[in-house]
Scaffold this motif. Structure first.
Motif, mmCIF file in Angstrom:
data_model
loop_
_atom_site.group_PDB
_atom_site.id
_atom_site.type_symbol
_atom_site.label_atom_id
_atom_site.label_comp_id
_atom_site.label_asym_id
_atom_site.label_seq_id
_atom_site.Cartn_x
_atom_site.Cartn_y
_atom_site.Cartn_z
ATOM 1 N N TYR A 39 0.862 -1.177 0.000
ATOM 2 C CA TYR A 39 0.000 0.000 0.000
ATOM 3 C C TYR A 39 0.898 1.226 0.000
ATOM 4 C CZ TYR A 39 -4.320 2.485 1.061
ATOM 5 O OH TYR A 39 -5.428 3.289 0.989
ATOM 6 N N PRO A 40 0.529 2.258 -0.750
ATOM 7 C CA PRO A 40 1.431 3.416 -0.811
ATOM 8 C C PRO A 40 1.413 4.283 0.444
ATOM 9 C CG PRO A 40 -0.495 3.741 -2.238
ATOM 10 C CD PRO A 40 -0.640 2.388 -1.641
ATOM 11 N N THR A 93 3.967 7.890 1.708
ATOM 12 C CA THR A 93 5.189 8.679 1.661
ATOM 13 C C THR A 93 5.988 8.406 2.942
ATOM 14 O OG1 THR A 93 3.921 10.387 0.517
ATOM 15 C CG2 THR A 93 6.077 11.036 1.412
ATOM 16 N N THR A 104 6.637 5.081 -0.990
ATOM 17 C CA THR A 104 5.881 4.712 -2.186
ATOM 18 C C THR A 104 6.742 4.254 -3.368
ATOM 19 O OG1 THR A 104 4.256 6.307 -1.456
ATOM 20 C CG2 THR A 104 4.018 5.502 -3.693
ATOM 21 N N GLU A 121 5.986 1.259 -6.045
ATOM 22 C CA GLU A 121 5.818 1.644 -7.450
ATOM 23 C C GLU A 121 6.862 0.939 -8.323
ATOM 24 O OE1 GLU A 121 3.901 6.142 -7.076
ATOM 25 O OE2 GLU A 121 6.051 5.926 -7.422
ATOM 26 N N ASP A 158 6.305 -1.683 -11.367
ATOM 27 C CA ASP A 158 6.936 -1.535 -12.692
ATOM 28 C C ASP A 158 7.611 -2.840 -13.125
ATOM 29 O OD1 ASP A 158 6.235 1.051 -13.255
ATOM 30 O OD2 ASP A 158 8.086 1.938 -12.459
ATOM 31 N N TRP A 198 0.191 16.126 10.577
ATOM 32 C CA TRP A 198 0.863 15.372 9.525
ATOM 33 C C TRP A 198 2.294 15.877 9.345
ATOM 34 C CZ3 TRP A 198 -1.347 11.105 8.937
ATOM 35 C CH2 TRP A 198 -2.735 10.972 8.795
ATOM 36 N N ALA A 245 -6.329 11.668 5.797
ATOM 37 C CA ALA A 245 -5.171 11.904 4.931
ATOM 38 C C ALA A 245 -5.623 11.906 3.476
ATOM 39 C CB ALA A 245 -4.127 10.810 5.141
ATOM 40 N N GLY A 280 -9.680 7.191 -2.065
ATOM 41 C CA GLY A 280 -8.939 6.167 -1.317
ATOM 42 C C GLY A 280 -9.449 6.067 0.110
ATOM 43 N N TYR A 318 -4.896 7.775 -5.656
ATOM 44 C CA TYR A 318 -4.291 8.357 -4.455
ATOM 45 C C TYR A 318 -3.445 9.549 -4.871
ATOM 46 C CZ TYR A 318 -5.395 3.850 -2.199
ATOM 47 O OH TYR A 318 -6.020 2.743 -1.694
ATOM 48 N N THR A 346 -0.164 10.792 -2.492
ATOM 49 C CA THR A 346 1.082 10.033 -2.550
ATOM 50 C C THR A 346 1.599 9.882 -3.986
ATOM 51 O OG1 THR A 346 -0.391 8.142 -2.264
ATOM 52 C CG2 THR A 346 0.974 8.740 -0.403
ATOM 53 N N GLN A 381 -1.317 6.632 -7.177
ATOM 54 C CA GLN A 381 -1.385 5.177 -7.250
ATOM 55 C C GLN A 381 -2.851 4.790 -7.474
ATOM 56 O OE1 GLN A 381 0.008 6.696 -4.392
ATOM 57 N NE2 GLN A 381 1.977 6.745 -5.449
ATOM 58 N N ARG A 382 -3.079 3.575 -7.909
ATOM 59 C CA ARG A 382 -4.453 3.139 -8.167
ATOM 60 C C ARG A 382 -5.252 3.111 -6.867
ATOM 61 N NH1 ARG A 382 -6.978 -1.618 -6.258
ATOM 62 N NH2 ARG A 382 -7.284 -2.685 -8.252
ATOM 63 N N THR A 424 0.577 4.984 -11.101
ATOM 64 C CA THR A 424 1.954 4.565 -10.843
ATOM 65 C C THR A 424 2.027 3.135 -10.317
ATOM 66 O OG1 THR A 424 1.852 5.582 -8.667
ATOM 67 C CG2 THR A 424 2.821 6.892 -10.426
#
Ligand SMILES: Cc1ncc(C[n+]2csc(CCOP(=O)(O)OP(=O)(O)O)c2C)c(N)n1
Ligand SMILES: [Mg+2]
Lengths: 370, 265
Positions: free
Chosen positions: A26-27, A29, A32, A36, A40, A113, B15, B69, B99, B102, B105-106, B117
């Motif tokens: 899961y993405p 920061t 990520t 990703e 790829d 955050w 978020a 998301g 998303y 970030t 992303q899907r 991405t």
């Protein structure tokens, strides 16, 4: 092959070499780029992994657990709130004795955050039964990821391993990287308790106090056994690929009167601070703690110890400082610095050493005289 | 949206891109309290806030403002719980179909065939029908809207807040960097989504469906889907099968909504 890479990309490239059967991620920061990059590789058919783009980190770890239970190699990556959202499942992974490998890109916790480096996320996982290693360079991120699979899957260990790299300070910086082909360095995975329909068993059902207690002791026993496996793995790694790793990375420690202890990229800043301090005639050394679980034996007798913590346990103290204090009879000057990505330079670190007040704690830029 | 809600309102934001665009501490761009909460928790946090305001005898609007998301994926459990419990709040999902925070992303809201991405070859799964899921909870009011039709959105927010109990508005929010088209085409993209039938505007009051004015033309005759997809980089090189599936689903949806409104189903 020699290349230039970010810390995140280095982890992804090592995962490509280790060829996990399932990646569920899961993405978040600043992690990520890892997931990703893996997406790829899978799309480009450079990696024949089932990539599950789950709907949360709780599900990411749960999916890794489901996959790992069948006996295949698994990987995930996360950071900060993602790691905390997994927390129930990180306990499950260790308790179910599944050798899942995870990269955690260290980042602070909200509110508010903040996306920058801090170790508090991983520290909140320290009692779960995961092995934890903290890295400081792009090359080390790559090498530690390769070694993590071999260590986690070793049948004397069978515990999950977390590779920690500092958010942005390492995840996003570029350094030279040798993407060594590991060959057969990571043996094929063999999980003795893998689900097998020809030998059906129940997993994780109701367990009485006595058995529960034994299972917990068994985790600790493997944690202790992992010390030898880590040593062997790091020795074999250096034999094959020439790069040496220990439980700590020691820099000018032999004759040091004062030693700076830290985790992650602080260690590299500390080495520069040591060079500068030595030029001024101060006999300083740096000891970067690489493995935090299992916690290493440290040789610190007779020296002043300055501990840098990029984390804090409220109402108690810096987690690294308190851990060292618990295991060693030494005098400590505990510096809390770098929370939420606060900038800390090697000059600042040299200042901590010069102005050290043994037995005290200081919050950099907030309390005390540093 | 904030204009329609008025000053006696609190925003609950998980978020998402809105975590960033509201400004950096100690500043805030909003004139009402904004409470930032963990990614999965918008509807649960709002449940507590709404219960507390009602316990104090206050009518304060509690409004969740969450991305796709935070709504379709990680936040769906909290949303379902809050809807089922009849929580007195408005949940707005602004849907940029990935998303954004970030870096695209899907998500469950990403349409079939769109590149993100984490789906560099185009998404192979369909967009999750969150509106049908919400409808299954039978809230008193739910609607869809689109950022390209602000008056329609304004009216729907006002209307939603006139109900007691849970209300839900799903807003399509075109995203220039994520969908990869020039910023000045945002309104056009939103309009093409509606005109092509990719996005249908409607309201549901106590279950009864009314198709909103801007979508009436699409129900009669949608513009070709290609007009909507072509300007967007995310659909570049979409495979024929995905394109065909998208077209079939548009046709099916338009028929289904028209039939339901006419009471033929
Ligand atoms: C538990 C947890 N996981 C992941 C994240 C990282 N994260 C922050 S916002 C976001 C995506 C938000 O997407 P969406 O809800 O669609 O809103 P948008 O950014 O598109 O506005 C992610 C993955 C987080 N903050 N917390
Ligand atoms: Mg979104």
């Amino acid at each position: 092959m020699l290349t230039v890479s970010t810390g995140n990309k280095a982890v992804a490239m090592a995962v490509r070499q280790a060829k996990p059967a399932v990646v569920a991620a899961y993405p978040i920061t600043p992690q990520t780029e890892i997931v990703e990059s893996i997406a790829d590789y899978v799309t480009a058919k450079e990696l024949s992994t089932r990539y599950i783009a789950v709907e949360s980190e709780h599900s990411a770890m749960a999916a890794c657990i489901g996959a790992s239970a069948t006996g295949v190699r698994t990987f995930t990556a996360t950071s900060s709130h993602g790691l905390l959202y997994m927390h129930e499942m990180t306990n499950f992974a260790a308790g179910a004795r599944l050798p899942i490998v995870m990269a955690n890109v260290n980042r602070s916790l909200g509110p508010g955050w903040n996306i920058w480096a801090e170790h508090t996320d991983a520290m909140q996982e320290r009692d779960t039964g995961w092995l934890q290693v903290y890295v400081a360079t792009v090359q080390e991120a790559y090498d530690a990821t390769l070694m993590a699979f071999r260590i986690a899957e070793h049948n004397d260990v069978l515990l999950p391993v977390m590779i920690n790299l500092d958010g942005f300070l390492l995840s996003h910086i570029m350094q030279p990287l040798d993407t060594t082909d590991p060959g057969d360095f990571i043996p094929p995975i063999h999980l003795p308790h893998a689900i097998d329909v020809s030998n059906p068993k129940g997993y994780g059902g109701l367990t009485g106090p006595e058995e529960h207690f034994k299972f917990k002791w068994d985790i600790e026993r493997s944690m202790r056994d992992s010390v030898k496996v880590i040593e062997e793995t790091q020795a074999e790694f250096s034999r094959r690929f020439g790069r040496k790793y220990g439980f700590t990375e020691d820099y000018w420690c032999e004759d040091a009167d004062v030693v700076i202890l830290s985790l992650g990229t602080f260690g590299k800043e500390s080495e520069v601070a040591v060079d500068n301090l030595r030029r001024e005639g101060i006999r300083a050394g740096s000891m970067r703690v690489r493995w935090f679980r299992p916690f290493p034996h440290l040789d610190l007798k007779g020296r002043d110890v300055v501990v840098l913590d990029r984390d804090y346990s409220f109402g108690f103290g810096g987690v690294l400082a308190k851990s060292i204090e618990a295991k060693n009879k030494v005098d400590i000057y505990s510096v809390i610095a770098g929370l939420g990505g606060q900038e800390v330079t090697y000059d600042d670190i040299a200042g901590f050493v010069k102005q050290r007040r043994m037995g005290e704690e200081s919050w950099f830029g907030v309390s005390g005289n540093v | 949206m904030l204009k329609a809600a008025g000053p006696d309102s609190v925003l609950v934001v998980p978020a998402c891109c809105t975590s960033v665009i509201q400004g950096i501490y100690p500043n805030t761009a909003m004139n009402i309290p904004v409470y930032n909460v963990a990614f999965a928790t918008a509807a649960a946090s709002a449940s507590g806030m709404s219960a507390a305001f009602r316990a104090m005898g206050k009518k304060t609007n509690v409004i969740c403002y969450a991305g796709d998301g935070g709504t379709l994926d990680i936040g769906i459990q909290a949303l379902s719980g809050a809807l089922e419990r009849g929580t007195d709040f408005l949940y707005i999902c602004y849907d940029n179909e990935a998303y954004g925070n970030t870096g695209m992303q899907r998500s469950g809201g990403t349409p079939l065939g769109a590149r993100t991405t984490t789906t560099p070859g185009g998404k192979t799964d369909l967009k999750k029908d969150i509106d049908a899921i919400v409808a299954a909870h039978e809230p008193p009011y739910q609607a869809t809207a689109c950022a390209a039709y602000p008056q329609d959105l304004y009216k729907k927010v006002q209307k939603a807040l006139s109900f007691r109990g849970p209300t839900f508005i799903h807003v399509l929010a075109p995203c220039p960097p994520g969908w990869r088209y020039p910023t000045e085409k945002s309104v056009e993209m939103g309009k093409l989504a509606v005109k092509s039938g990719m996005w249908i505007l409607y309201e549901r009051e106590y279950g009864k469906l009314t198709i909103s004015a801007p979508s009436k033309a699409a129900i009669r005759k949608p513009v070709p889907l290609e007009e909507y997809l072509a300007p967007q980089g995310r659909f570049k090189g979409i495979d024929a099968k995905s394109l065909d599936t998208l077209k079939q689903r548009i046709e099916k949806n338009l028929k289904r909504f028209a039939a339901e409104e006419a009471g033929v189903c």
